[in-house]
Design a protein around this motif. Sequence first.
Motif, short mmCIF file in Angstrom:
data_model
loop_
_atom_site.label_atom_id
_atom_site.label_comp_id
_atom_site.label_asym_id
_atom_site.label_seq_id
_atom_site.Cartn_x
_atom_site.Cartn_y
_atom_site.Cartn_z
N CYS A 112 37.16 39.50 49.62
CA CYS A 112 35.76 39.87 49.84
C CYS A 112 35.45 41.22 49.18
O CYS A 112 34.37 41.42 48.63
CB CYS A 112 35.44 39.92 51.32
SG CYS A 112 35.34 38.29 52.10
N ASN A 115 35.56 40.66 45.34
CA ASN A 115 34.48 39.77 44.91
C ASN A 115 34.82 39.03 43.61
O ASN A 115 34.15 39.19 42.59
CB ASN A 115 33.18 40.56 44.75
CG ASN A 115 31.99 39.65 44.60
OD1 ASN A 115 32.01 38.50 45.02
ND2 ASN A 115 30.94 40.16 43.98
N ASP A 117 35.20 36.18 40.71
CA ASP A 117 34.23 35.24 40.16
C ASP A 117 34.74 33.81 40.37
O ASP A 117 35.28 33.19 39.46
CB ASP A 117 34.02 35.53 38.67
CG ASP A 117 32.95 34.64 38.07
OD1 ASP A 117 32.11 34.11 38.82
OD2 ASP A 117 32.94 34.49 36.83
N THR A 121 31.20 31.81 46.65
CA THR A 121 31.31 33.23 47.01
C THR A 121 31.97 33.39 48.37
O THR A 121 31.73 32.63 49.30
CB THR A 121 29.90 33.87 47.04
OG1 THR A 121 29.29 33.64 45.78
CG2 THR A 121 29.98 35.34 47.31
N TRP A 123 32.40 35.45 51.76
CA TRP A 123 31.66 36.36 52.64
C TRP A 123 32.50 36.63 53.87
O TRP A 123 33.13 35.73 54.42
CB TRP A 123 30.33 35.74 53.07
CG TRP A 123 29.44 35.39 51.93
CD1 TRP A 123 29.25 34.16 51.39
CD2 TRP A 123 28.62 36.28 51.17
NE1 TRP A 123 28.36 34.22 50.34
CE2 TRP A 123 27.95 35.52 50.20
CE3 TRP A 123 28.37 37.64 51.23
CZ2 TRP A 123 27.07 36.08 49.28
CZ3 TRP A 123 27.49 38.20 50.32
CH2 TRP A 123 26.85 37.42 49.37
#
Length: 169
Positions: A112, A115, A117, A121, A123
């Motif tokens: 997280c 981040n 790619d 995503t 969270w």
Amino acid sequence: MNDNLDALIGEEQWRIGRLEIDSYWHAIHYLLTEDISSWEECQIPFIIARKEKNNRLLINAVMGRTSIEGTKGSFKDFGPVKYLVPSETQQISEALLQISEKEFAKRYKEACVLNPDVYRTLWDEEVDDYWYMFQCVSEYYRIAAEEARGMLFYLGCFYGVDFMWEMQE
């Protein structure tokens, strides 16, 4: 091979059911390998390895190892079908069992922050969803290893559905 793929997938001796991990595939792959390559690009030379820096176990449980030539499908598909032989399935199953909920949560928290790619995503508030998906993958491997099965991996709109596998509580 492509013409015979439906027949191969349909043979009962190869099947333990299908595990659908939906859009979690890329993030779970990242959490287990720290690799962000896509399905078609993934050329990880390992099934199980240890990261030198922190001795973290890296496990290629999502992308498969060997591509089956001639299985790049239609526009709905992302790349070739891949597979693991039974001994690789066994190795991965044993390695997955070594990842505790605490270790998984640590990997997730780091992801997280970084981040990466990846397709879906990551969270902070979804860690429980990913832990559940990881448990499903782990249990699926356990069952396959117990039955000395290899695995087929496919990313796209799967059309040879026999049933949706769900983790038994």
